[in-house]
Design a protein around this motif. Structure first.
Motif, PDB file in Angstrom:
ATOM      1  N   GLN A  46       4.605 -10.851  -5.450  1.00 31.95           N
ATOM      2  CA  GLN A  46       4.403  -9.438  -5.782  1.00 31.95           C
ATOM      3  C   GLN A  46       3.482  -8.815  -4.744  1.00 31.95           C
ATOM      4  O   GLN A  46       2.392  -9.310  -4.471  1.00 31.95           O
ATOM      5  CB  GLN A  46       3.811  -9.272  -7.187  1.00 31.95           C
ATOM      6  CG  GLN A  46       3.623  -7.799  -7.558  1.00 31.95           C
ATOM      7  CD  GLN A  46       3.669  -7.544  -9.049  1.00 31.95           C
ATOM      8  OE1 GLN A  46       3.790  -8.466  -9.834  1.00 31.95           O
ATOM      9  NE2 GLN A  46       3.569  -6.276  -9.442  1.00 31.95           N
ATOM     10  N   VAL A  47       3.951  -7.707  -4.181  1.00 33.35           N
ATOM     11  CA  VAL A  47       3.197  -6.969  -3.173  1.00 33.35           C
ATOM     12  C   VAL A  47       3.067  -5.537  -3.682  1.00 33.35           C
ATOM     13  O   VAL A  47       4.048  -4.791  -3.711  1.00 33.35           O
ATOM     14  CB  VAL A  47       3.916  -6.992  -1.807  1.00 33.35           C
ATOM     15  CG1 VAL A  47       3.139  -6.177  -0.791  1.00 33.35           C
ATOM     16  CG2 VAL A  47       4.090  -8.421  -1.325  1.00 33.35           C
ATOM     17  N   GLY A  48       1.871  -5.168  -4.115  1.00 31.12           N
ATOM     18  CA  GLY A  48       1.710  -3.868  -4.741  1.00 31.12           C
ATOM     19  C   GLY A  48       2.603  -3.803  -5.969  1.00 31.12           C
ATOM     20  O   GLY A  48       2.590  -4.697  -6.818  1.00 31.12           O
ATOM     21  N   GLY A  49       3.383  -2.752  -6.044  1.00 26.08           N
ATOM     22  CA  GLY A  49       4.294  -2.609  -7.178  1.00 26.08           C
ATOM     23  C   GLY A  49       5.680  -3.132  -6.913  1.00 26.08           C
ATOM     24  O   GLY A  49       6.638  -2.723  -7.585  1.00 26.08           O
ATOM     25  N   TYR A  50       5.827  -4.078  -5.957  1.00 24.38           N
ATOM     26  CA  TYR A  50       7.146  -4.542  -5.535  1.00 24.38           C
ATOM     27  C   TYR A  50       7.235  -6.067  -5.563  1.00 24.38           C
ATOM     28  O   TYR A  50       6.245  -6.768  -5.317  1.00 24.38           O
ATOM     29  CB  TYR A  50       7.468  -4.009  -4.131  1.00 24.38           C
ATOM     30  CG  TYR A  50       7.499  -2.496  -4.106  1.00 24.38           C
ATOM     31  CD1 TYR A  50       8.688  -1.808  -4.332  1.00 24.38           C
ATOM     32  CD2 TYR A  50       6.331  -1.768  -3.921  1.00 24.38           C
ATOM     33  CE1 TYR A  50       8.718  -0.425  -4.352  1.00 24.38           C
ATOM     34  CE2 TYR A  50       6.349  -0.378  -3.951  1.00 24.38           C
ATOM     35  CZ  TYR A  50       7.544   0.281  -4.177  1.00 24.38           C
ATOM     36  OH  TYR A  50       7.578   1.646  -4.220  1.00 24.38           O
ATOM     37  N   GLU A  96      11.425  -2.568  -6.720  1.00 25.99           N
ATOM     38  CA  GLU A  96      10.327  -1.976  -7.460  1.00 25.99           C
ATOM     39  C   GLU A  96      10.216  -2.700  -8.799  1.00 25.99           C
ATOM     40  O   GLU A  96      11.216  -2.900  -9.493  1.00 25.99           O
ATOM     41  CB  GLU A  96      10.591  -0.490  -7.659  1.00 25.99           C
ATOM     42  CG  GLU A  96       9.325   0.344  -7.778  1.00 25.99           C
ATOM     43  CD  GLU A  96       8.813   0.392  -9.206  1.00 25.99           C
ATOM     44  OE1 GLU A  96       7.599   0.594  -9.387  1.00 25.99           O
ATOM     45  OE2 GLU A  96       9.614   0.225 -10.133  1.00 25.99           O
ATOM     46  N   ALA A  97       9.030  -3.154  -9.152  1.00 23.39           N
ATOM     47  CA  ALA A  97       8.858  -4.037 -10.303  1.00 23.39           C
ATOM     48  C   ALA A  97       9.330  -3.390 -11.605  1.00 23.39           C
ATOM     49  O   ALA A  97       9.898  -4.062 -12.465  1.00 23.39           O
ATOM     50  CB  ALA A  97       7.386  -4.455 -10.423  1.00 23.39           C
ATOM     51  N   ARG A  98       9.128  -2.104 -11.758  1.00 24.10           N
ATOM     52  CA  ARG A  98       9.485  -1.458 -13.020  1.00 24.10           C
ATOM     53  C   ARG A  98      10.933  -0.994 -13.070  1.00 24.10           C
ATOM     54  O   ARG A  98      11.642  -1.225 -14.036  1.00 24.10           O
ATOM     55  CB  ARG A  98       8.546  -0.272 -13.279  1.00 24.10           C
ATOM     56  CG  ARG A  98       7.123  -0.685 -13.630  1.00 24.10           C
ATOM     57  CD  ARG A  98       6.229   0.510 -13.824  1.00 24.10           C
ATOM     58  NE  ARG A  98       6.104   1.288 -12.587  1.00 24.10           N
ATOM     59  CZ  ARG A  98       5.379   2.408 -12.478  1.00 24.10           C
ATOM     60  NH1 ARG A  98       4.748   2.888 -13.541  1.00 24.10           N
ATOM     61  NH2 ARG A  98       5.293   3.039 -11.326  1.00 24.10           N
TER      62      ARG A  98
END
Length: 480
Positions: A32-36, A55-57
């Motif tokens: 995970q890098v930031g929100g990704y 994008e994680a969400r």
């Protein structure tokens, strides 16, 4: 021993080992890098690696650019990387890649999350389909110029404008492009940013094939530096090759500094007025170049529109694409065999009236305008198809896994007929030269013919429709 505990010998915790497996020098899928979330590696450069992520969400695709660990502690490299993120955040434009987020990993490595661009760069596009017509080039450079104008208006010089940094987005209709990689961009400010790459002629940043003379001399760039890159790109798009080439960087630098600008019209069917646009963009003294991007585009439009006013026509033309397919083993003998077979193919193409318009080390495209009249056209297509079969039937050269075989593909489509530099009609661009649209379905043996090129000849040859490849047929001779 359970996960998360150390044994008496100091074995790393399982969680730490997993973290290293995900966040080592190259990030692994799942990191995970930031929100990704990283999905895979796409390109490893000298300073950073580009990953495909989501994008994680939302699960939306993204591109992650992460600096290599060994550079994260270097102040100059870190400043350049962070400057790229800040620069792109300022440049919101439909033809410039969007920055979504930027920050640093736990170990200090900076990253930039950008929109994922589905497509390929102009260098790959040129390699696949060959040169663009003057009109197609104008359509592309209108977009690139719009991006540069926005950057210059925001006080930013790209400094590395080249075919590899312009991405052609996948999709139907007219090509749409985005300008990427502002990694060596410079703010239009009095101070010089440190951290440049040393060459034999001074401190410079950029790519040797498209580097302006003032960059080579280590002088402060300005907006006219990008106009030089725009001229290099213009020449490359219509001819398929950069204006200056050399075996060493020093040789390239000398040409940019001192060599006269070659005429595009001597290598491609474009109007002489286009030569003047290229020439002024590539003036050695920036003071002699155009004042800004708008001035370049005004002159380029005039050159292309003058060509289009009653001087060009669309004709039906036949294209024969011949590629040398090599086996697993490639050595000097294999490459010699490829050279010999491609030279033979060129001679045979010339003998039946095909003009070789695109050529590489292992492929060529021969093109001929079709004659008027149904019977004459059908005979011309039959003659070229016979040549394709003869080339495919020639014995493979080489030995073992190094054997080389010719794989021809035949297609019919429109091409542009326009005057060349001497005023004689010559074939130019058009749909036929979009090689990626019709050359990718060859199974590796025999001759592939599109339905348009085969029409009316089905009874003359043995025809088999290629499964899963709409509009493509495998053609052989009728059994004796």
């Amino acid at each position: 021993m359970t996960d998360g505990q150390d044994d008496s010998r100091g074995t790393p915790r399982a969680s730490e080992a997993r973290a290293w497996s995900l966040y080592g020098e190259e990030l692994s899928p799942g990191a995970q890098v930031g929100g990704y979330i990283v999905e895979g590696t796409r390109y490893r450069g000298s300073v950073s690696t580009l990953y495909r992520a989501k994008e994680a969400r939302s699960g939306a695709p993204a591109a992650l650019k992460v600096m290599h660990p060994q550079f994260a502690a270097a102040r100059s490299a870190l400043r350049r990387f962070q400057q790229e993120a800040e620069t792109l955040k300022r440049l919101k434009h439909r033809h410039i890649v969007d920055v979504l987020e930027h920050g640093t990993l736990a170990d200090g490595r900076p990253f930039i999350a950008m929109e994922w661009l589905e497509g390929r760069d102009l260098a790959a596009e040129l390699a696949a389909r060959g040169p663009f017509s003057a009109r197609e080039t104008l359509e592309l450079l209108e977009q690139v110029g719009s991006a540069l104008k926005a950057a210059h208006g925001a006080g930013v010089v790209h400094r590395d404008l080249k075919a590899q940094n312009v991405v052609v987005l996948a999709g139907e209709g007219a090509p749409r492009v985005k300008l990427v990689d502002f990694g060596v961009a410079k703010l239009l400010a009095p101070e010089e940013h440190p951290g440049a790459v040393m060459t034999s002629t001074g401190m410079v940043l950029g790519t040797p094939l498209s580097m302006a003379p003032e960059q080579i001399r280590g002088e402060t760039p300005d907006a006219r530096t990008d106009l030089y890159g725009l001229g290099v790109l213009l020449y490359q798009l219509v001819t398929g090759q950069p204006p200056f080439q050399g075996t060493t960087q020093v040789e390239l630098e000398e040409q940019h500094l001192h060599a006269p600008v070659p005429r595009a019209s001597e290598r491609a069917p474009v109007p002489a007025a286009l030569d003047a646009v290229v020439g002024r963009c590539l003036e050695k003294r920036r003071e002699d170049r155009y004042a800004d991007v708008d001035a370049v585009l005004v002159e380029l439009r005039r050159a292309v529109q003058g060509e289009r006013q009653g001087r060009t026509t669309q004709v039906r033309a036949l294209g024969l694409y011949v590629e040398a397919r090599m086996g697993v083993l490639v050595d000097d003998a294999t490459l010699d065999a490829v050279d010999a077979m491609m030279e033979h193919a060129r001679e045979r193409a010339d003998a039946v009236g095909l003009k070789v318009m695109v050529e590489g080390s292992s492929f060529l495209l021969g093109v001929a305008a079709l004659p008027d009249g149904a019977d004459a056209e059908r005979e011309a297509r039959r003659r070229v198809l016979e040549l394709a079969l003869a080339l495919a039937e020639e014995p493979a050269r080489g030995a073992g896994t190094a054997r080389v075989r010719l794989t021809p593909t035949l297609h019919l489509d429109t091409a542009t007929l326009r005057p060349d530099a001497s005023g004689r009609p010559a074939l130019g661009g058009g749909r036929l030269l979009r090689l990626s649209a019709w050359t990718g379905g060859h199974p590796g043996q025999g001759v592939v013919v599109t339905e348009a090129a085969l029409a009316g000849l089905e009874d003359t040859f043995q025809v088999e429709v290629l499964p899963g490849r709409e509009g493509l047929c495998h053609v052989t001779r009728h059994a004796a």
